[in-house]
Design a protein around this motif. Structure first.
Motif, PDB file in Angstrom:
ATOM      1  N   THR A 118       0.756  -1.180  -0.037  1.00 15.30           N
ATOM      2  CA  THR A 118      -0.094  -0.128  -0.017  1.00 15.30           C
ATOM      3  C   THR A 118       0.826   1.302  -0.050  1.00 15.30           C
ATOM      4  OG1 THR A 118      -2.036   1.025   1.189  1.00 15.30           O
ATOM      5  CG2 THR A 118      -0.251   0.208   2.349  1.00 15.30           C
ATOM      6  N   ARG A 119       0.344   2.367  -0.054  1.00 17.15           N
ATOM      7  CA  ARG A 119       1.084   3.583   0.106  1.00 17.15           C
ATOM      8  C   ARG A 119       0.941   4.092   1.264  1.00 17.15           C
ATOM      9  NH1 ARG A 119       3.842   5.117  -4.298  1.00 17.15           N
ATOM     10  NH2 ARG A 119       1.945   4.778  -5.819  1.00 17.15           N
TER      11      ARG A 119
ATOM     12  N   GLU B 245       1.158   7.446   3.334  1.00 13.80           N
ATOM     13  CA  GLU B 245       0.736   8.735   2.965  1.00 13.80           C
ATOM     14  C   GLU B 245       1.184   9.935   4.018  1.00 13.80           C
ATOM     15  OE1 GLU B 245      -3.712   8.035   3.403  1.00 13.80           O
ATOM     16  OE2 GLU B 245      -3.666   7.630   1.342  1.00 13.80           O
ATOM     17  N   ALA B 246       1.801   9.605   5.205  1.00  9.88           N
ATOM     18  CA  ALA B 246       2.323  10.373   6.173  1.00  9.88           C
ATOM     19  C   ALA B 246       2.847   9.873   7.445  1.00  9.88           C
ATOM     20  CB  ALA B 246       1.164  11.508   6.640  1.00  9.88           C
TER      21      ALA B 246
ATOM     22  N   ARG C 139       0.859   6.301   8.591  1.00 12.89           N
ATOM     23  CA  ARG C 139      -0.368   6.405   7.910  1.00 12.89           C
ATOM     24  C   ARG C 139      -0.567   6.004   6.701  1.00 12.89           C
ATOM     25  NH1 ARG C 139      -1.939   6.787  13.256  1.00 12.89           N
ATOM     26  NH2 ARG C 139      -1.558   8.805  14.231  1.00 12.89           N
TER      27      ARG C 139
ATOM     28  N   ALA D 127      -2.424   4.185   3.310  1.00 13.34           N
ATOM     29  CA  ALA D 127      -3.698   3.992   2.529  1.00 13.34           C
ATOM     30  C   ALA D 127      -4.426   2.697   2.861  1.00 13.34           C
ATOM     31  CB  ALA D 127      -3.411   3.990   0.823  1.00 13.34           C
TER      32      ALA D 127
ATOM     33  N   SER E 103      -4.565   0.629   8.196  1.00 18.70           N
ATOM     34  CA  SER E 103      -4.507   2.058   7.929  1.00 18.70           C
ATOM     35  C   SER E 103      -3.150   2.700   8.751  1.00 18.70           C
ATOM     36  CB  SER E 103      -5.567   3.025   8.114  1.00 18.70           C
ATOM     37  OG  SER E 103      -6.239   2.944   9.532  1.00 18.70           O
TER      38      SER E 103
ATOM     39  N   VAL F 141       7.844   9.267   2.858  1.00 12.70           N
ATOM     40  CA  VAL F 141       6.277   9.781   2.463  1.00 12.70           C
ATOM     41  C   VAL F 141       6.108   9.660   1.211  1.00 12.70           C
ATOM     42  CG1 VAL F 141       4.550  11.474   2.673  1.00 12.70           C
ATOM     43  CG2 VAL F 141       6.005  11.115   4.575  1.00 12.70           C
ATOM     44  N   GLY F 142       5.041   8.917   0.739  1.00 17.24           N
ATOM     45  CA  GLY F 142       4.744   8.651  -0.560  1.00 17.24           C
ATOM     46  C   GLY F 142       5.216   7.114  -1.366  1.00 17.24           C
TER      47      GLY F 142
END
Length: 706
Positions: free
Chosen positions: A332-333, A335-336, A352, A354, A364, A392-393
């Motif tokens: 998954t990605r 995000e933060a 955090r 996706a 999550s 991040v990302g």
């Protein structure tokens, strides 16, 4: 980062820190699963975490904590049910994860029994049902009580609800006068799907999985709700019996079937390790078509006489083990990255994500442990994940078998964003602005703000009102945050002065949003009810680093009263003196925990806060539950030399079952030394101290018939 260092590469200091971390996260997992019927991790996650704890303890046995997860069963009983004390403890099972673990289990059994590999030894193999453990007590053939496992010693009385389950007979014929039947309440896949469909159509809450649905249904205050739920029951064990069911495990299970209980048809008898593993493969292949959830296969020594000799560890039988199925992965990605500050000041980075489903649970969040872990290295600077850092990302692989919240196992650099930048770990506490430092040898960066840091203060207050501590009804994490923000409470003692300190406290509270006169009155009454409280809960509530629930109970039992504990910790000097030696002589209390206790009680601000709390309370003395009618009850016993008629492990287990404390060293507090051939320095020291010494025959004669 200790969480990512292989067990065999851990230094002693790293192992000690990792055991402390594991104790904390496993406590939260136990409470969520057993106490709240709302697990946020899969069994595979929990098992891997507990396995790591066991492996570290095996490598560093002297570092085993008094609050070790190895010694914990279930969770405390919810207040909404009457309590039931089990006549025979309901224990959990040790876990195995591969074929070698099963071979080692067989080796341990044979070593304990002192039999060779050529000696015939059979085992039963049965699916491990993923449900809720239940004990049914029959007297004179009639069902008189049903209780959940609870913490293994005390469960919840759910008799009315159990009577609504079709698989549970109300009466038995030709059964022993007293019979406790144990098994698992579960829900089939088809029934679970139909229940969720009905719930959705009625606009009511749906369940995450069959285990949650079964546990929540059985633990209803209204038995009519339980009756409306499609619960089932498999019987596979027993507790107290007035006469033996059989001479073998398989025979006893078959007899339970004749009484009218459902027994699992997949249960088979295996004559060797190869047969056990073969049956595991058969059940694993059938897993998807069984129609109910299982998470492994349980093996048990078939001969009940041998089960009796093997006995129990603190929380698990030596004669059984659960061979668990493997965990799962997902991508998954990220995000933060958020930084959370705990009650000890630790800055913990949290990913955090996706949302992604892993092992049937939507994930999550994931732990990022600390700055080394994010940077792609361990605490010694060695690479992890091939040296890949986390940004991040990033597209990341989530592995749900390493922590209470999952961890990131890998990063796909081919999907890294062009503008992604390396994460810079903060050196300033995001909550109070104090310096966040990382001491030499510590994997964690900590806020130096102490009591001025609102995050630490709030987290300590949340811990104070948690289930294992004061557990004040109506005062949870949300209320603690609210009252702290309003400057109503800053330390635990303030909770007990709420009504008095704010002469208009009741008036102010009942006029707050979400509160009324009734709820305010209930809260203040609940607070007053907890002014009289057990000693072990007070110790745990203080949130002393390294001191968990099990350690708190051990300290309470050892010192007996708050006055005795307070005096001992006040007089103790770290590393020297009688008070320090006595603290370390308690089986399960190590130097790190002892130092944390002594330091806490001798820090001026901490001690003043504790004193203010105690002034508001009536602390109940601890009551020992150890047997008192055996010839060695209450004694401190040391075994030395070679034992010829039983293994050292069997001797220790027998002594503890009779209420004795077994120590590894001789001191002035030793009551009895059992010395076999080859006894050396311990025998000499015992003679110098005037400690009574007997041989193995003398020991067997002493406990004969007990």
């Amino acid at each position: 980062m200790t969480a990512d260092i292989a067990v065999e590469k851990l230094s002693e200091a790293e192992a000690e820190r990792e055991l402390a971390r594991l104790a904390e996260v496993l406590l939260r997992a136990n409470t969520a699963y057993h106490g709240e019927d709302a697990p946020d991790i899969s069994d595979a996650d929990y098992d891997a975490l507990k396995r790591r704890n066991t492996e570290i303890e095996a490598r560093f046995p002297h570092l085993k904590r008094a609050d070790s997860p190895s010694d914990v069963v279930g969770a405390p009983v919810a207040e909404k049910f009457d309590k039931v004390r089990h006549a025979v403890r309901m224990l959990s099972l040790a876990n195995a994860f591969d074929d070698d673990d099963i071979s080692e289990f067989d080796d341990r059994v044979r070593k304990f029994l002192n039999v060779t590999a050529e000696t015939s030894l059979s085992y039963t193999a049965e699916p491990k049902i993923d449900g809720l453990s239940l004990s049914l007590r029959y007297e004179g053939g009639k069902l008189v009580q049903a209780a959940t496992r609870g913490d293994g010693e005390v469960g919840e009385n759910v008799t009315g609800n159990a009577r609504t389950i079709d698989d549970i007979p109300e009466t038995l014929t030709s059964a022993p006068d007293v019979l406790e039947v144990r098994g698992e309440v579960y829900m089939s896949h088809a029934d679970f799907e139909a229940l969720n469909e009905r719930q959705a159509q009625a606009g009511e809450k749906t369940f995450a999985n069959p285990r949650n649905a079964a546990a929540g249904s059985l633990r209803q205050l209204d038995s009519a709700i339980t009756k409306s739920r499609p619960l089932r029951f498999f019987a596979y064990a027993w507790g107290e019996v007035s006469e033996p069911l059989s001479t073998t495990q398989m025979g006893a299970i078959e007899r339970l079937g004749k009484f009218g209980f459902s027994i699992n048809p997949e249960t088979k008898l295996c004559t060797d390790v190869e047969g056990m593993i073969a049956q595991y493969r058969v059940i694993e292949q059938k897993r998807a078509t069984l129609g109910y959830d299982i998470d492994g296969v349980v093996y048990k020594v078939n001969d009940l006489t041998l089960q009796g000799r093997l006995g129990f560890r603190s929380t698990t039988p030596r004669w059984a083990i659960a061979h668990k199925f493997p965990a799962e992965l997902a991508w998954t990605r990220l995000e933060a990255v958020d930084i959370q500050v705990g009650r000890t000041g630790a800055l913990s980075p949290v990913a955090r994500l996706a949302p992604v489903t892993v092992g049937g649970v939507v994930v999550s969040n994931a732990t990022l442990h600390n700055e080394d872990y994010i940077a792609g290295r361990d605490s010694k600077g060695a690479e992890i994940r091939g040296g890949k850092d986390i940004r991040v990302g990033d597209w990341v692989q989530v592995y749900r078998a390493g922590d209470v919240i999952p961890k990131i196992a890998d990063v796909d650099l081919s999907k890294r964003l062009d503008d992604a930048v390396a994460y810079e770990f903060p050196t300033i506490c995001p909550e109070c602005g104090s310096d966040a430092i990382r001491e030499e040898g510590d994997a964690v960066r900590r806020c130096t703000g102490g009591i001025i840091c609102p995050a630490q203060a709030v987290e300590k207050l949340k811990h104070f009102v948690s289930r294992g501590a004061f557990d004040i009804e109506g005062l949870g994490a949300k209320q603690v945050e609210q009252f702290y923000a309003d400057k109503w409470i800053a330390e635990p003692a303030d909770i007990f002065r709420l009504k008095e300190c704010y002469g208009s406290g009741m008036q102010q509270l009942k006029n707050r949003e979400g509160w009324g006169e009734k709820s305010a009155t209930n809260l203040f009454e609940a607070i007053d009810e907890k002014r009289e409280i057990d000693l072990h809960r007070v110790i745990f509530s203080l949130g002393i680093r390294h001191v968990g629930e099990s350690a708190s109970k051990l300290l309470a039992t050892s010192y007996g009263s708050w006055a005795a504990l307070e005096e001992a910790l006040t007089q103790a000097t770290v590393g020297e003196g009688d008070a320090w030696d006595h603290l370390l002589s308690i089986d399960g209390i190590g130097a790190v925990m002892a130092a944390s206790l002594v330091t806490t009680f001798q820090q001026e601000a901490e001690r003043a806060s504790i004193d203010r709390l105690i002034a508001e309370l009536s602390v109940k003395d601890a009551i020992s539950t150890a047997p008192t009618d055996s010839p060695v009850a209450g004694m401190t016993v040391v075994f030395t030399g070679t034992l010829e008629k039983m293994t050292r492990a069997e001797a220790k287990a027998r002594a503890e079952s009779l209420g004795a404390k077994v120590s590894g060293s001789v001191s002035g507090k030793t009551d009895l030394l059992v010395a076999g051939p080859g006894a050396g320095s311990k025998a000499k020291k015992a003679a110098d101290l005037g400690v009574k010494t007997i041989d193995e025959d003398g020991w067997l004669s002493l406990i004969e018939g007990a």
